[in-house]
Design a protein around this motif. Sequence first.
Motif, PDB file in Angstrom:
ATOM      1  N   HIS A 145       0.831  -1.205   0.000  1.00 17.05           N
ATOM      2  CA  HIS A 145       0.000   0.000   0.000  1.00 17.05           C
ATOM      3  C   HIS A 145       0.870   1.261   0.000  1.00 17.05           C
ATOM      4  CE1 HIS A 145      -3.090   2.872   1.050  1.00 17.05           C
ATOM      5  NE2 HIS A 145      -2.522   3.124   2.226  1.00 17.05           N
ATOM      6  N   GLU A 146       1.967   1.235   0.719  1.00 14.17           N
ATOM      7  CA  GLU A 146       2.840   2.402   0.830  1.00 14.17           C
ATOM      8  C   GLU A 146       3.839   2.504  -0.319  1.00 14.17           C
ATOM      9  OE1 GLU A 146       4.576   1.887   4.660  1.00 14.17           O
ATOM     10  OE2 GLU A 146       2.762   2.536   5.752  1.00 14.17           O
ATOM     11  N   TYR A 147       3.968   1.446  -1.104  1.00 11.24           N
ATOM     12  CA  TYR A 147       4.914   1.443  -2.220  1.00 11.24           C
ATOM     13  C   TYR A 147       4.382   2.302  -3.372  1.00 11.24           C
ATOM     14  CZ  TYR A 147       7.681  -0.374  -6.136  1.00 11.24           C
ATOM     15  OH  TYR A 147       8.481  -0.499  -7.251  1.00 11.24           O
ATOM     16  N   ARG A 148       5.250   3.029  -4.048  1.00 11.05           N
ATOM     17  CA  ARG A 148       4.847   3.909  -5.148  1.00 11.05           C
ATOM     18  C   ARG A 148       5.525   3.468  -6.454  1.00 11.05           C
ATOM     19  NH1 ARG A 148       1.549   4.503  -2.121  1.00 11.05           N
ATOM     20  NH2 ARG A 148       0.926   6.331  -0.899  1.00 11.05           N
ATOM     21  N   PRO A 149       4.842   2.696  -7.283  1.00  8.70           N
ATOM     22  CA  PRO A 149       5.419   2.276  -8.567  1.00  8.70           C
ATOM     23  C   PRO A 149       5.692   3.471  -9.471  1.00  8.70           C
ATOM     24  CG  PRO A 149       3.442   1.007  -8.016  1.00  8.70           C
ATOM     25  CD  PRO A 149       3.498   2.164  -7.077  1.00  8.70           C
ATOM     26  N   LYS A 150       6.686   3.339 -10.341  1.00  5.07           N
ATOM     27  CA  LYS A 150       7.097   4.458 -11.179  1.00  5.07           C
ATOM     28  C   LYS A 150       6.460   4.451 -12.565  1.00  5.07           C
ATOM     29  CE  LYS A 150      11.563   5.075  -8.876  1.00  5.07           C
ATOM     30  NZ  LYS A 150      13.041   5.110  -9.037  1.00  5.07           N
ATOM     31  N   THR A 151       5.958   3.293 -13.027  1.00  7.06           N
ATOM     32  CA  THR A 151       5.381   3.231 -14.367  1.00  7.06           C
ATOM     33  C   THR A 151       3.867   3.083 -14.302  1.00  7.06           C
ATOM     34  OG1 THR A 151       5.500   0.811 -14.583  1.00  7.06           O
ATOM     35  CG2 THR A 151       7.482   2.060 -15.150  1.00  7.06           C
ATOM     36  N   ARG A 155       1.614   0.773 -11.730  1.00 10.37           N
ATOM     37  CA  ARG A 155       0.589   1.403 -10.882  1.00 10.37           C
ATOM     38  C   ARG A 155      -0.757   0.727 -11.096  1.00 10.37           C
ATOM     39  NH1 ARG A 155       3.485   6.262 -12.078  1.00 10.37           N
ATOM     40  NH2 ARG A 155       2.070   6.806 -13.794  1.00 10.37           N
ATOM     41  N   HIS A 156      -1.054   0.381 -12.355  1.00 11.77           N
ATOM     42  CA  HIS A 156      -2.297  -0.330 -12.652  1.00 11.77           C
ATOM     43  C   HIS A 156      -2.292  -1.702 -11.979  1.00 11.77           C
ATOM     44  CE1 HIS A 156      -5.694  -1.977 -14.826  1.00 11.77           C
ATOM     45  NE2 HIS A 156      -4.934  -2.926 -15.344  1.00 11.77           N
ATOM     46  N   ALA A 157      -1.166  -2.431 -12.082  1.00  9.19           N
ATOM     47  CA  ALA A 157      -1.072  -3.754 -11.464  1.00  9.19           C
ATOM     48  C   ALA A 157      -1.229  -3.662  -9.951  1.00  9.19           C
ATOM     49  CB  ALA A 157       0.263  -4.401 -11.819  1.00  9.19           C
ATOM     50  N   SER A 215      -5.248   5.215 -11.477  1.00  6.54           N
ATOM     51  CA  SER A 215      -4.165   6.061 -10.984  1.00  6.54           C
ATOM     52  C   SER A 215      -3.758   7.124 -11.988  1.00  6.54           C
ATOM     53  CB  SER A 215      -2.944   5.201 -10.643  1.00  6.54           C
ATOM     54  OG  SER A 215      -2.497   4.490 -11.798  1.00  6.54           O
ATOM     55  N   SER A 216      -4.196   6.960 -13.248  1.00  4.46           N
ATOM     56  CA  SER A 216      -3.819   7.907 -14.296  1.00  4.46           C
ATOM     57  C   SER A 216      -4.845   7.830 -15.424  1.00  4.46           C
ATOM     58  CB  SER A 216      -2.425   7.562 -14.830  1.00  4.46           C
ATOM     59  OG  SER A 216      -2.166   8.232 -16.043  1.00  4.46           O
ATOM     60  N   PRO A 217      -5.061   8.929 -16.142  1.00  4.46           N
ATOM     61  CA  PRO A 217      -5.980   8.891 -17.300  1.00  4.46           C
ATOM     62  C   PRO A 217      -5.514   7.938 -18.387  1.00  4.46           C
ATOM     63  CG  PRO A 217      -5.528  11.150 -16.638  1.00  4.46           C
ATOM     64  CD  PRO A 217      -4.562  10.295 -15.880  1.00  4.46           C
ATOM     65  N   ILE A 218      -4.217   7.641 -18.416  1.00  2.00           N
ATOM     66  CA  ILE A 218      -3.688   6.737 -19.445  1.00  2.00           C
ATOM     67  C   ILE A 218      -3.433   5.338 -18.901  1.00  2.00           C
ATOM     68  CG2 ILE A 218      -2.660   8.600 -20.800  1.00  2.00           C
ATOM     69  CD1 ILE A 218       0.043   7.872 -19.551  1.00  2.00           C
ATOM     70  N   GLU A 219      -3.977   5.051 -17.722  1.00  2.00           N
ATOM     71  CA  GLU A 219      -3.829   3.698 -17.173  1.00  2.00           C
ATOM     72  C   GLU A 219      -4.488   2.690 -18.112  1.00  2.00           C
ATOM     73  OE1 GLU A 219      -6.019   1.479 -13.625  1.00  2.00           O
ATOM     74  OE2 GLU A 219      -4.484   2.846 -12.842  1.00  2.00           O
ATOM     75  N   PRO A 220      -3.828   1.556 -18.420  1.00  2.00           N
ATOM     76  CA  PRO A 220      -4.430   0.576 -19.330  1.00  2.00           C
ATOM     77  C   PRO A 220      -5.711  -0.002 -18.747  1.00  2.00           C
ATOM     78  CG  PRO A 220      -2.487  -0.333 -18.253  1.00  2.00           C
ATOM     79  CD  PRO A 220      -2.509   1.131 -17.931  1.00  2.00           C
ATOM     80  N   GLN A 221      -6.627  -0.400 -19.633  1.00  2.00           N
ATOM     81  CA  GLN A 221      -7.903  -0.964 -19.174  1.00  2.00           C
ATOM     82  C   GLN A 221      -7.751  -2.413 -18.741  1.00  2.00           C
ATOM     83  OE1 GLN A 221     -10.570  -0.247 -22.470  1.00  2.00           O
ATOM     84  NE2 GLN A 221     -11.094   1.793 -21.716  1.00  2.00           N
ATOM     85  N   SER A 222      -6.709  -3.075 -19.217  1.00  2.00           N
ATOM     86  CA  SER A 222      -6.465  -4.452 -18.833  1.00  2.00           C
ATOM     87  C   SER A 222      -4.977  -4.730 -18.943  1.00  2.00           C
ATOM     88  CB  SER A 222      -7.263  -5.422 -19.711  1.00  2.00           C
ATOM     89  OG  SER A 222      -6.834  -5.333 -21.058  1.00  2.00           O
ATOM     90  N   LEU A 223      -4.567  -5.879 -18.439  1.00  2.00           N
ATOM     91  CA  LEU A 223      -3.167  -6.276 -18.465  1.00  2.00           C
ATOM     92  C   LEU A 223      -3.131  -7.790 -18.577  1.00  2.00           C
ATOM     93  CD1 LEU A 223      -0.436  -4.758 -18.199  1.00  2.00           C
ATOM     94  CD2 LEU A 223      -0.452  -5.365 -15.780  1.00  2.00           C
TER      95      LEU A 223
END
Length: 367
Positions: A145-151, A155-157, A215-223
């Motif tokens: 929860h406290e970790y902040r991914p950079k990509t 962030r989506h994952a 987390s972002s407007p460009i976050e992918p809809q799926s992975l």
Amino acid sequence: MTQLLSTRRWMDLLTPEQQKTYSSAIRKGYFATYDGYRWRHEFYGAFIWKHPGRVKIIDKFKQVIGRAPLWEDITDDNLRDVKEELDASYAPNSVRTICAEINAIIRENAESKDIPSMSYARVLRAKKVVVQSVFLTDEEIRKIHEYRPKTVRRRHAKRIFMLECLCGARFSDCLRLSPVNLSSDGRTLTYVSKKTNHEVTVPVHPWLREYLVPSSPIEPQSLAVPSYNDAIRFFCQSCGIDQQVKVYQAGREQTGPKWKFVSTHTGRRSFATNLSLKNVPLEQIALMMGHFTGNAPDVSMTQRYIVTRLQLSPAAFQAFMIPGSERAAAENEAYNNPTNDFDDFDDFDIPEDEQLVIPERPQTEAS
């Protein structure tokens, strides 16, 4: 020109939602001849339509046969070859699940299609093997929860994985969750499970709301699941979730850091296991995970998600005691470790650096 017409055909016949669902199969060209129901009535079309996330299985058939499989290609020899390819590429229990899915498609169409194989059920039989899984503790979930991914992808994952951990929803359901699923008072989250069509209600965890929003407007809809697994293992490793564990997976015993064995289902297992460790009744956990048989909670299914070992009761140990062994053991202990006969022994002040300190047994991973 022909390819352009084919593209227009499936684009006209598929809704935007269906185009998203079958995007992987579309990219690989399996929808180039899509014309509606007739396409779905061929083996590869029927399989893809029901299992859009299993396009790689049709790739295996194509590798063996040389084309997308039709009903006439479902022979014993072809099925044996495909199963051999599956055995080489997937863990035993995954092969068992995939074979059951292929088997079901064939069985549903056996009466209406001319299928050469008469022994498909036997050819596709695969044994279930024991699998040990890991779960994340509340403290480990807090680290993520406290970790902040950079990509954006990571962030989506993280967002989807945290939803799994906090509300126990399946990966496919987490992709669809949003603030709309919150109750008017904000105390509960309600959704309809995509897999079972059952309505599920879960109390809202204090961290949950922030993960219901991209987390972002460009976050992918799926992975893709492999990419998702790679991402969550990366940030679990980055969070120091590296305790050495021993598990039994893919038909063999494996040892390694805990992050190595985290996967898409770990969040859901962690949700169930942590609730169980807090003594939440199994029926309640089943309701929150959407496990039902008819309209009743299916606790047998829920139990599979709880990564704790069943404990032997004191009565079980007592049953293995030899009559008189307790007294003999006590006498032997007294003989080998005589005590000083002081009534006021507790009054002796032993310096702290001379006291006997019995180290605590190191905690081992329950999974």
